[in-house]
Each structure stands twice: as structure tokens, then as C-alpha cells.
Design an enzyme around this catalytic site. Structure first.
Site, PDB file in Angstrom:
ATOM      1  CE  LYS A 215      65.724 -14.019  21.830  1.00  0.00           C
ATOM      2  NZ  LYS A 215      65.170 -13.233  20.721  1.00  0.00           N
TER       3      LYS A 215
ATOM      4  CD  GLU B 187      61.060 -16.513  30.064  1.00  0.00           C
ATOM      5  OE1 GLU B 187      62.338 -15.662  29.789  1.00  0.00           O
ATOM      6  OE2 GLU B 187      60.218 -16.248  29.764  1.00  0.00           O
TER       7      GLU B 187
ATOM      8  CG  HIS C   5      54.304 -19.812  23.000  1.00  0.00           C
ATOM      9  ND1 HIS C   5      54.072 -19.478  23.857  1.00  0.00           N
ATOM     10  CD2 HIS C   5      53.595 -21.471  22.935  1.00  0.00           C
ATOM     11  CE1 HIS C   5      53.617 -20.426  25.133  1.00  0.00           C
ATOM     12  NE2 HIS C   5      53.437 -21.208  24.204  1.00  0.00           N
TER      13      HIS C   5
ATOM     14  NE  ARG D  35      60.361  -9.683  14.336  1.00  0.00           N
ATOM     15  CZ  ARG D  35      60.304 -10.619  15.491  1.00  0.00           C
ATOM     16  NH1 ARG D  35      61.697 -11.660  16.002  1.00  0.00           N
ATOM     17  NH2 ARG D  35      59.246 -10.945  15.990  1.00  0.00           N
TER      18      ARG D  35
END
Lengths: 164, 496
Positions: free
Chosen positions: B118, B200, B235, B291
Site C-alpha cells: 500500500k 495512515e 471498515h 481485483r
């Protein structure tokens, strides 16, 4: 046979005059309730002597008292009132047990980590106390509601076991 | 390469069924694989052939890369579609397929590697001039505290090798960091086989908007518009819609162009999703999901594009089957994810055997489902059972159709998220289109309406009467007709 229907502890008047019809819809739990000129899909699940009735977005817990009183499990558990059972919230795999016998634990402190469906969840002690017994080990499968850890709570905290 | 004659589907549940259907439309023979618990599941029954996997645990089954490659070879499949989750974003699996001469329906291993890292993806986006949130690279436990100070609290711990919301934990203060790191690493290891995590910055009330892209091996990149995915819990997305409500044409245009830029910067190939967080009118790139997405049907409904078919064409080396200007957007689509979770009990997984189901149908409704009566919901897999997608000429019509569909949907045997969705579709914040990622927190589920209480009491009484009557009868039969009701009433009288 007579039943007493209670919602939030309040008896509900469901008289013989109620022309309610309950028809099977799908499986053992889904029904179509026809009452007052309306048809409403409902789901009824029997759970520990109560009925959980789901209607739209709402779930209503309906207490049902039968003619033969069933002894309360909670009442019979009062003998061990100074011990709190920490139970698995769902079936799963024990990932870790980050406590040891004799260790202090505070209310909200993790006593085990359980994994199901790729999610890991901490199982926390509802009360502050001391770890008395550990009944599971990492790598073990547990059933939902299975006792994982016993916590001995100080006498003042006895009987304050929170409802789930 | 033209389309493969046979294709192995390395997945289960609704997405495996979805891929079977695309194969049928294209004349490709679908081959399913299944763990023991999934024997007889719809994806197995719909495929031409179904090959058993050795065990129910993901490692023995749908994550068993060598076994899957071997099965593909043995059944003569020229391509493998990995679906989402499991091995779909695993570069080693893509490489193993390639080495075995089997086409992997997805990006090449090198692109998966970059999207999977990421931090590398963020750097690529930033270099393409697309804004990113402050964050760290992969951190170990010793580096984490100092890295966290740099990123700033509150922050998110995210799985470097993951996606799909797994392994993400919110940390509000330094003292929460060690515990959250332990959980995040454990989840990342189990879900993705990779314990690396990164940090993050957390935005308080963002909206989540993502862009569907298609890219081919000749360097062609197009977008299929955006999706709004702000209804989330833990999430995990619960409701998605296309187009995104409440964003200006300028913002939409900037998002779409940024997504294409990110895809080009990564050398992307096949179908993918570029995810953004919106903070007011500002937007930040967060990651690329390399994906097919769970929520791809909302894009299919408003564009008419079969994304899985496009994936197969691109994996066969063909160009994207249409140009950007040929993509037409019509109407509005909303998707509700139906999961085996108890929305009245903290969304805990609800395991058990499904003993009955009625799926919604009718105008504008699409149900992508991977279960049927008799299926067991096991702890080994994601709790997603099916997706209900409603299309309407406008958002109002899509919502009305979704309400109708959810009222028709009856699932017996496990708790599902249907009650949550029925609540969400009545909320002013959702109806106004101005909701953000905190919207689902408003769900309480503990205070039923008086009307529901009254109906529940009536239903309970009727249920108990039926049960008492049934216990005296040899068979309850189909006690729906008027005559059997008379009998039931008479028996009941006898009980008084």
C-alpha cells in the site's frame, strides 16, 4: 395451556379477539403475520426461553411465561455469585489467552482473543477481579456461550453480573 | 489468446456463482472448486465440473495455491478466476498460474505486488499528482510508536498486504497502539498470510468514493464511473451506490481523471478499483483494489457493462471491448450486502444452517446469491451471503425498489443484516444522500417502535398457539387453509 406475553417486562394484552393469522413463509423461522388487514413478514426465533421477534428493522424480545415455571438458570447460578464466567460470544477458534491464573484483570480487560470469519475479537472480562480458572487454550475450537475463563470478583462486586 | 474453453473458479459463495454466470454467457465451461462444507453449494451445482479441496480451513482450501494450480491443470482449464478475497490479490499465486501456463484473470504479479504494497501504491499515486493522506511505510512493533507520532493521532493501522477492510484498527491515542497492533497483525496474518501493517492518518467524517477502471495490456485505460461506499461498519461496506450522491460534477470529474492517472502510473491491467476518501470537496487516494470488487454490480447496472466478461477478454490479451465515450450511464443503482451477522447483537457473526429462503424478484432487482436452503454458514469464511441490487431511473425509484426487495427477502436459520438495511433506507441522512462513513454508527437497534412491540406480541401469541396445536397433531401440514385453521382452533380449545 395459557401463556403470559411480556415485552420489556410489561404484560401485553393479546386477547382472544385478535384475529391474527400466522402462515409459514420460509424455513422454521420466517412467517407472514396477517393482522388488522395487513400482512407483515416476521421472523420468530426461540432463544433461552424467550422469543426474539424481528419485524422490519426492529427486534423485539418477548418474554413468555408458561404454565409450568422453568427454574431460572441465573437463579441457580447464584451459588457462585462471587465468580464471573467469561463466555465466548460466538463459536470460533481461540487465538490467544493473554492472562494467567492468579493474575488481576480489570473490567473490560481482554482475557482471550477469538477468531471467526477472518475477524479476531477480544473477549473481555465484565468485572474487575482475579483470574481463577482458564478453561480454554490457543488453537482450541469453542462453541458460542462456552465458558472460557472464570474471574473471581471481590465480595462487593458479587451479583453485579451484567446482563448480556 | 481467445476466451479459454474451460475456466477454474478459485472461490466460493456469491462471487463464484457470478463468475459461473459470466462463463455461461460467453460459452466458457466453468469449473468450480469446493471445501467439504461447501459441497452442494450453488456455485458447485451451477458449474460444469466441481473439484474437491482437502479441507475447510482457508489454508487447506481456497487459499491452497499449489492445489488450485494442480486442479486447473488436471481439468484442462486455461484460466483461473480468483474472484475477490482469498488469492485474488496474491502476487505469488498470479506468478504460479503464469508459470504453469494458466492465465490469471487479474493484474500480472508485478502489478499486484505494487498495489499490495500500500505504501508503494500511495507513492505512485502521489507521483502522478494525486493527493494522498499522511502515512507511514510498513512498520514493525519497535518503529510503530515513533512512526505514529509522525503520522499523528487518531490514525488507522492497516494491513500492508490486505484490503477488504480486514486488519484495520483505529487508534486514538498512543496507549491503544500496542493492543491494536497485536490484533491487526493477527488478522492480517490469518486473512492475507502477511503480518505487515502500516499507519495512515484518520479523517474524522470522510465519504468513501471509488472509481471502477478497466485497463488492457496495450496501455488502454478507461473508467466506468464512481461508486459511493460510505455506509460501512468495522471498515466493511454495507451499502454501495452508483453514481455517488451529493458530489459536484467538477469533483466527480477530478476523481475519475485521477483514477485513470493512478492506473496509468501503476501500469495497471484488468479490472480494478481506485479508492478515495472525500473530506468536504478535498479528496485523497487511499488504495487500489486490484481485483473484482464485491460491489461491482452497481456499476454494471448503470452502465450495462459485464465487468467479469471484460476481465476475461482482457486476460486473454484483447483490448478493452469498448471505448470510454461508448460507456453510457443510465439511472441509479444501490446494493445492500446481506451478511450472516446479527445487527441487533453488535453485528457478531451468526453461524448455523439455513433452513429456508425466499429471494426477492421483480422489476429492477438483481440478487447475486451464493447460498440456498441447507447450506451451512461456517466460521471459516466471510459472512457475506448475497447482494441485493436495485436499479431505478432515479435514486428515489432505486430506493423504493430496494425497500420492496428487502421486505420480500426471508432467510431462516441465521441472523442477517436485512433489518439494518431496512433501517438505513428510512434514514433522512441516507435519503438526502449526504451521509458519511459514520452513518452506520447511528444504528442502535435496541429500541423497537411501539408498533413493532404490539405486532411482536401478537406474532408471539400466534406462534405459541401454533406450536401448542402442532404438538398435538400428527402433522402440522400446511396449516394455511381456512379448514386447517378451524382444526387448529378446535384442538386449541381442547387444550384450555
Amino acid at each position: 395451556m395459557k401463556f403470559e406475553i411480556r415485552v420489556r417486562g410489561q404484560p401485553q394484552a393479546v386477547g382472544a379477539g385478535d384475529e391474527a393469522l400466522l402462515e409459514p413463509l420460509a424455513g422454521t423461522e420466517c412467517w407472514r403475520l396477517v393482522v388488522g388487514g395487513r400482512a407483515v413478514p416476521v421472523r420468530v426465533v426461540e432463544h433461552e426461553g424467550r422469543l426474539l421477534v424481528t419485524i422490519g428493522a426492529d427486534r423485539v424480545e418477548v418474554g413468555v411465561r408458561r404454565a409450568l415455571p422453568v427454574p431460572s438458570r441465573r437463579a441457580s447460578a447464584q451459588n457462585g455469585a462471587d465468580r464471573v464466567e467469561v463466555r465466548a460470544p460466538m463459536p470460533g477458534l481461540v487465538v490467544s489467552v493473554p492472562v494467567a491464573i492468579g493474575e488481576p484483570v480489570r473490567a473490560g480487560g481482554a482475557v482471550a482473543v477469538v477468531e471467526a470469519m477472518k475477524m479476531q475479537m477480544e473477549v473481555v472480562s465484565p468485572s474487575s477481579g482475579c483470574i481463577e480458572e482458564i478453561r480454554v487454550q490457543p488453537g482450541q475450537e469453542v462453541a458460542g456461550g462456552q465458558v472460557m475463563v472464570l474471574v473471581r470478583v471481590p465480595a462487593s462486586g458479587a451479583g453485579e453480573e451484567a446482563l448480556p | 489468446m481467445p476466451l479459454p474453453r474451460r475456466l477454474l473458479i478459485a472461490n466460493r459463495g456469491e462471487i463464484a456463482v457470478r463468475i459461473v454466470r459470466a462463463c455461461r454467457d460467453l460459452g466458457v465451461e466453468p469449473v468450480a472448486v469446493y471445501a467439504p462444507v461447501d459441497a452442494g453449494a450453488p456455485h458447485v451445482r451451477l458449474a460444469d465440473d466441481a473439484l474437491p479441496l482437502p479441507g475447510d480451513s482457508p489454508a487447506e482450501g481456497y487459499l491452497n495455491s499449489p492445489k488450485l494450480v494442480e486442479l486447473a491443470r488436471r481439468c484442462g482449464a486455461a484460466a483461473i478466476h480468483p474472484g475477490y478475497g482469498f488469492l485474488s490479490e496474491n502476487p505469488s499465486f498470479a506468478a504460479a498460474c503464469e508459470a504453469a501456463g494458466i492465465a490469471f484473470v487479474g493484474p500480472p504479479a508485478s502489478v499486484l505486488q505494487m498495489c499490495g504494497d500500500k505504501a508503494a501504491a500511495r507513492a505512485a499515486a502521489a507521483s502522478a499528482g494525486v493527493p494522498v493522506l499522511p502515512g507511514s511505510g510498513s512498520v514493525d512493533d519497535a518503529e510503530a510508536p515513533s512512526a505514529a507520532e509522525v503520522v499523528g493521532f487518531p490514525l488507522l493501522i492497516k494491513a500492508a498486504g490486505g484490503g477488504g477492510g480486514k486488519g484495520i484498527h483505529l487508534v486514538r491515542s498512543p496507549d491503544e497502539l500496542p493492543g491494536a497492533l497485536r490484533l491487526a497483525r493477527g488478522e492480517a496474518q490469518t486473512a492475507f498470510g502477511d503480518p505487515r501493517v502500516y499507519l495512515e492518518r484518520w479523517v474524522e467524517r470522510p465519504r468513501h468514493v471509488e472509481v471502477q477502471i478497466l485497463a488492457d495490456s496495450a496501455g488502454g485505460v478507461i473508467h466506468l464511473g464512481e461508486r459511493a461506499c460510505s455506509v460501512q461498519r468495522r471498515h466493511q461496506k454495507l451499502i454501495e451506490e452508483a453514481p455517488a450522491p451529493g458530489i459536484s460534477p467538477e469533483l466527480r470529474d477530478a476523481l475519475l481523471r485521477s483514477a485513470v492517472r493512478v492506473a496509468r502510473a501503476l501500469g495497471y491491467r484488468n479490472a480494478g478499483t481506485v479508492e478515495f476518501l472525500l473530506d468536504g470537496d478535498a479528496f485523497f487516494f487511499i488504495e487500489v483494489n486490484a481485483r473484482l470488487q464485491v460491489e461491482h454490480p452497481v456499476t454494471e447496472m448503470v452502465t450495462g457493462v459485464d465487468i467479469v466478461a471484460a476481465q476475461l477478454a482482457i486476460a486473454g490479451g484483447e483490448p478493452i471491448p469498448f471505448a470510454q465515450e461508448e460507456v453510457r450511464h443510465a439511472g441509479w443503482a444501490i446494493e445492500c450486502r446481506i451478511s450472516a451477522e446479527d445487527p441487533h447483537g453488535g453485528f457478531l457473526p451468526s453461524l448455523g444452517k439455513i433452513d429456508g429462503v425466499i429471494e426477492p424478484q421483480g422489476p429492477g432487482i438483481r440478487v447475486d446469491s451464493g447460498f440456498r436452503a441447507g447450506c451451512v454458514v461456517s466460521r471459516h469464511y466471510d459472512p457475506l451471503l448475497s447482494k441485493v441490487v436495485a436499479w431505478g431511473r432515479d435514486r428515489g425509484e432505486a430506493i423504493a425498489r430496494m425497500r420492496r426487495a428487502l421486505a420480500e427477502y426471508a432467510i431462516s436459520g441465521v441472523d442477517t443484516t436485512i433489518p439494518f438495511h431496512r433501517w438505513a433506507l428510512e434514514q433522512p441522512a441516507f435519503l438526502g444522500g449526504a451521509y458519511d462513513v459514520r452513518f452506520a454508527e447511528e444504528w442502535d437497534g435496541t429500541a423497537p417502535s411501539q408498533e413493532a412491540e404490539r405486532l411482536a406480541a401478537t406474532a408471539a401469541a400466534a406462534w405459541l398457539r401454533r406450536k401448542a396445536a402442532a404438538s398435538l397433531m400428527i402433522s402440522d401440514g400446511h396449516a394455511a387453509g381456512p379448514s386447517s385453521r378451524w382444526i387448529a382452533a378446535a384442538r386449541e380449545e381442547g387444550l384450555r
